[in-house]
Design a protein around this motif. Sequence first.
Motif, PDB file in Angstrom:
ATOM      1  N   PRO A 187       0.903  -1.172   0.052  1.00 44.98           N
ATOM      2  CA  PRO A 187      -0.029   0.099  -0.001  1.00 44.98           C
ATOM      3  C   PRO A 187       0.812   1.302  -0.056  1.00 44.98           C
ATOM      4  CG  PRO A 187      -0.052  -1.093   1.920  1.00 44.98           C
ATOM      5  CD  PRO A 187       0.819  -2.032   1.028  1.00 44.98           C
ATOM      6  N   ALA A 188       0.301   2.426  -0.576  1.00 43.92           N
ATOM      7  CA  ALA A 188       1.006   3.403  -0.558  1.00 43.92           C
ATOM      8  C   ALA A 188       1.930   4.174   0.777  1.00 43.92           C
ATOM      9  CB  ALA A 188      -0.080   4.683  -1.020  1.00 43.92           C
ATOM     10  N   PRO A 189       1.141   3.978   1.823  1.00 38.60           N
ATOM     11  CA  PRO A 189       1.892   4.161   3.136  1.00 38.60           C
ATOM     12  C   PRO A 189       3.236   3.631   3.265  1.00 38.60           C
ATOM     13  CG  PRO A 189      -0.280   4.182   3.432  1.00 38.60           C
ATOM     14  CD  PRO A 189      -0.573   3.555   2.172  1.00 38.60           C
ATOM     15  N   LEU A 190       3.261   2.275   3.102  1.00 35.70           N
ATOM     16  CA  LEU A 190       4.396   1.483   3.096  1.00 35.70           C
ATOM     17  C   LEU A 190       5.464   1.871   2.034  1.00 35.70           C
ATOM     18  CD1 LEU A 190       6.319  -0.819   4.030  1.00 35.70           C
ATOM     19  CD2 LEU A 190       4.845  -2.331   2.478  1.00 35.70           C
ATOM     20  N   LEU A 191       4.979   2.357   0.894  1.00 39.76           N
ATOM     21  CA  LEU A 191       5.792   2.736  -0.116  1.00 39.76           C
ATOM     22  C   LEU A 191       6.572   4.097   0.559  1.00 39.76           C
ATOM     23  CD1 LEU A 191       4.163   1.753  -3.431  1.00 39.76           C
ATOM     24  CD2 LEU A 191       5.699   0.384  -1.954  1.00 39.76           C
ATOM     25  N   ALA A 192       5.798   4.945   0.791  1.00 43.20           N
ATOM     26  CA  ALA A 192       6.269   6.179   1.230  1.00 43.20           C
ATOM     27  C   ALA A 192       7.194   5.947   2.482  1.00 43.20           C
ATOM     28  CB  ALA A 192       5.118   7.125   1.627  1.00 43.20           C
ATOM     29  N   ALA A 193       6.681   5.088   3.265  1.00 49.83           N
ATOM     30  CA  ALA A 193       7.934   5.005   4.455  1.00 49.83           C
ATOM     31  C   ALA A 193       8.973   4.313   4.084  1.00 49.83           C
ATOM     32  CB  ALA A 193       6.996   3.966   5.446  1.00 49.83           C
ATOM     33  N   ILE A 194       9.086   3.424   3.235  1.00 50.86           N
ATOM     34  CA  ILE A 194      10.347   2.942   2.700  1.00 50.86           C
ATOM     35  C   ILE A 194      11.198   3.636   1.931  1.00 50.86           C
ATOM     36  CG2 ILE A 194       9.820   1.730   0.726  1.00 50.86           C
ATOM     37  CD1 ILE A 194      11.435  -0.784   1.785  1.00 50.86           C
ATOM     38  N   GLU A 195      10.455   4.696   1.076  1.00 51.58           N
ATOM     39  CA  GLU A 195      11.168   5.702   0.405  1.00 51.58           C
ATOM     40  C   GLU A 195      11.872   6.724   1.394  1.00 51.58           C
ATOM     41  OE1 GLU A 195       8.221   7.095  -2.022  1.00 51.58           O
ATOM     42  OE2 GLU A 195       8.554   5.528  -3.610  1.00 51.58           O
ATOM     43  N   ARG A 196      11.233   7.284   2.410  1.00 51.69           N
ATOM     44  CA  ARG A 196      11.955   8.045   3.226  1.00 51.69           C
ATOM     45  C   ARG A 196      13.074   7.348   4.199  1.00 51.69           C
ATOM     46  NH1 ARG A 196       6.428   9.072   4.662  1.00 51.69           N
ATOM     47  NH2 ARG A 196       6.648   7.698   6.463  1.00 51.69           N
ATOM     48  N   THR A 197      12.978   5.830   4.517  1.00 59.75           N
ATOM     49  CA  THR A 197      13.886   5.270   5.268  1.00 59.75           C
ATOM     50  C   THR A 197      15.055   5.107   4.376  1.00 59.75           C
ATOM     51  OG1 THR A 197      12.180   4.164   6.571  1.00 59.75           O
ATOM     52  CG2 THR A 197      14.337   3.275   6.444  1.00 59.75           C
ATOM     53  N   VAL A 198      14.952   4.822   3.342  1.00 58.47           N
ATOM     54  CA  VAL A 198      16.144   4.656   2.097  1.00 58.47           C
ATOM     55  C   VAL A 198      16.963   5.889   2.324  1.00 58.47           C
ATOM     56  CG1 VAL A 198      16.889   4.129  -0.225  1.00 58.47           C
ATOM     57  CG2 VAL A 198      15.232   2.651   0.942  1.00 58.47           C
ATOM     58  N   VAL A 199      16.289   6.948   1.980  1.00 58.69           N
ATOM     59  CA  VAL A 199      16.950   8.161   1.663  1.00 58.69           C
ATOM     60  C   VAL A 199      17.400   8.538   3.126  1.00 58.69           C
ATOM     61  CG1 VAL A 199      16.594  10.753   1.319  1.00 58.69           C
ATOM     62  CG2 VAL A 199      15.443   9.184  -0.028  1.00 58.69           C
ATOM     63  N   ASP A 200      16.674   8.592   4.015  1.00 56.28           N
ATOM     64  CA  ASP A 200      17.395   8.969   5.474  1.00 56.28           C
ATOM     65  C   ASP A 200      18.495   8.184   5.984  1.00 56.28           C
ATOM     66  OD1 ASP A 200      15.506  10.778   5.552  1.00 56.28           O
ATOM     67  OD2 ASP A 200      13.943   9.968   7.106  1.00 56.28           O
ATOM     68  N   SER A 201      18.659   6.811   5.602  1.00 52.04           N
ATOM     69  CA  SER A 201      19.620   5.943   5.853  1.00 52.04           C
ATOM     70  C   SER A 201      20.985   6.175   4.820  1.00 52.04           C
ATOM     71  CB  SER A 201      19.152   4.498   5.816  1.00 52.04           C
ATOM     72  OG  SER A 201      17.993   4.469   6.747  1.00 52.04           O
ATOM     73  N   GLY A 202      20.701   7.177   3.884  1.00 49.00           N
ATOM     74  CA  GLY A 202      21.925   7.222   3.060  1.00 49.00           C
ATOM     75  C   GLY A 202      22.197   6.052   1.965  1.00 49.00           C
ATOM     76  N   TRP A 203      21.137   5.468   1.606  1.00 49.75           N
ATOM     77  CA  TRP A 203      21.165   4.532   0.521  1.00 49.75           C
ATOM     78  C   TRP A 203      21.284   5.410  -0.912  1.00 49.75           C
ATOM     79  CZ3 TRP A 203      20.550  -0.961   0.228  1.00 49.75           C
ATOM     80  CH2 TRP A 203      20.593  -1.601   1.488  1.00 49.75           C
ATOM     81  N   GLU A 204      21.699   4.711  -1.793  1.00 52.02           N
ATOM     82  CA  GLU A 204      21.689   5.326  -3.167  1.00 52.02           C
ATOM     83  C   GLU A 204      20.363   4.941  -3.669  1.00 52.02           C
ATOM     84  OE1 GLU A 204      26.095   4.050  -5.304  1.00 52.02           O
ATOM     85  OE2 GLU A 204      24.806   2.325  -4.668  1.00 52.02           O
ATOM     86  N   PRO A 205      19.648   5.961  -4.175  1.00 51.78           N
ATOM     87  CA  PRO A 205      18.240   5.851  -4.531  1.00 51.78           C
ATOM     88  C   PRO A 205      17.967   4.915  -5.495  1.00 51.78           C
ATOM     89  CG  PRO A 205      18.906   8.247  -4.652  1.00 51.78           C
ATOM     90  CD  PRO A 205      20.089   7.313  -4.430  1.00 51.78           C
ATOM     91  N   HIS A 206      18.887   4.574  -6.302  1.00 53.59           N
ATOM     92  CA  HIS A 206      18.356   3.154  -7.245  1.00 53.59           C
ATOM     93  C   HIS A 206      18.461   2.113  -6.910  1.00 53.59           C
ATOM     94  CE1 HIS A 206      23.117   3.337  -7.648  1.00 53.59           C
ATOM     95  NE2 HIS A 206      22.765   1.883  -7.930  1.00 53.59           N
ATOM     96  N   ARG A 207      18.705   2.024  -5.651  1.00 54.08           N
ATOM     97  CA  ARG A 207      18.751   0.583  -4.936  1.00 54.08           C
ATOM     98  C   ARG A 207      17.459   0.310  -4.555  1.00 54.08           C
ATOM     99  NH1 ARG A 207      23.495  -2.083  -5.760  1.00 54.08           N
ATOM    100  NH2 ARG A 207      25.169  -0.737  -5.858  1.00 54.08           N
ATOM    101  N   LEU A 208      16.573   1.130  -4.600  1.00 57.32           N
ATOM    102  CA  LEU A 208      15.183   0.791  -4.269  1.00 57.32           C
ATOM    103  C   LEU A 208      14.470   1.039  -5.513  1.00 57.32           C
ATOM    104  CD1 LEU A 208      12.841   0.442  -2.236  1.00 57.32           C
ATOM    105  CD2 LEU A 208      12.679   2.880  -1.960  1.00 57.32           C
ATOM    106  N   ARG A 209      13.408  -0.305  -5.705  1.00 56.94           N
ATOM    107  CA  ARG A 209      12.384  -0.376  -6.684  1.00 56.94           C
ATOM    108  C   ARG A 209      11.101  -0.582  -5.968  1.00 56.94           C
ATOM    109  NH1 ARG A 209      14.099  -0.219 -11.994  1.00 56.94           N
ATOM    110  NH2 ARG A 209      12.077  -1.102 -12.875  1.00 56.94           N
TER     111      ARG A 209
END
Length: 312
Positions: A187-209
């Motif tokens: 669901p959309a809230p989960l996707l928004a949450a993982i996008e924030r977590t990936v960015v805040d944790s310093g991952w390269e954005p392209h690592r997340l699909r």
Amino acid sequence: MQLTVLEKTVEAEDVVSLLLARPDGGRLPDWEPGAHVDLTLGSGATRQYSLCGDRWDAHRYRVAVLREPDGRGGSAFVHDELGVGAPVVLGGPRNHFALVPSPRYLFVAGGIGITPLLPMIAQAALVGAEWELLYGGRRRASMAFLDELAVHGDRVRIVPEDEAGLLPLGDVVGTPRHDTAVYCCGPAPLLAAIERTVVDSGWEPHRLRTERFTADDLTAPVRRAPFELELARSRTTVTVPLHVSVLEAARRAGATTLSSCERGTCGTCETTVLAGVPDHRDSILTDHERAAGDCMFPCVSRAAGDRLVLDL
């Protein structure tokens, strides 16, 4: 292509799976993990479902359908009326959520979002990649395919919300890893949450699909004025007003582009761009794919400039 429902199985509360095959038992199109199909049901509705069966089974497809009380009627028809032996019409497969090669994967699923990840897990196991799955749902009884996942032991972490709360994304995502691809569907809230977590944790954005079941909220178009649309195959040029979609304008000009969701999520209407710069407003393409500018989804996307030429 017409298929027949071979089996209908209750997989969890409000989730049924359908096993589909050609009436003559013939071979079905090959597909890869992350692919989905369009099914036109007896009700006349066309809906998109992720393929979640064995990709090496050349004669049968499996999809799973969540009953959506606030949906448009397709899931209710599947649950209440579609039976074994019933015909459905197939479109696809299509894949906008492809599994890229990686030595390690982190899979995150919310509810029915587990479906496209099942073949990915099978593929990762087949090639010997490291992987783990974090799978959340409202309650254990509503989470499909738990028995199938149990064979993978501690690689799978099941988190029913009524027992353990929300998914611990921060704990699982953790420190950025350059050898890991992260795949998330839900669901959309989960996707928004993982996008924030990936960015805040310093991952390269392209690592997340991610794959979305519902469209992002549409922002205002880049160009707030009419533009010219040229249909290259018919050599027809029309003007697209602000409040008419490119898809509708093309149809009025005689194009026969297929579509389904008309919300920029299914990918059915994908069209090649021959000239001009698209204003991408879909929920499918990655930033890299948008930058390439060689395709678009005319149900929601528009032109960024005064002219757009499509392979229609």
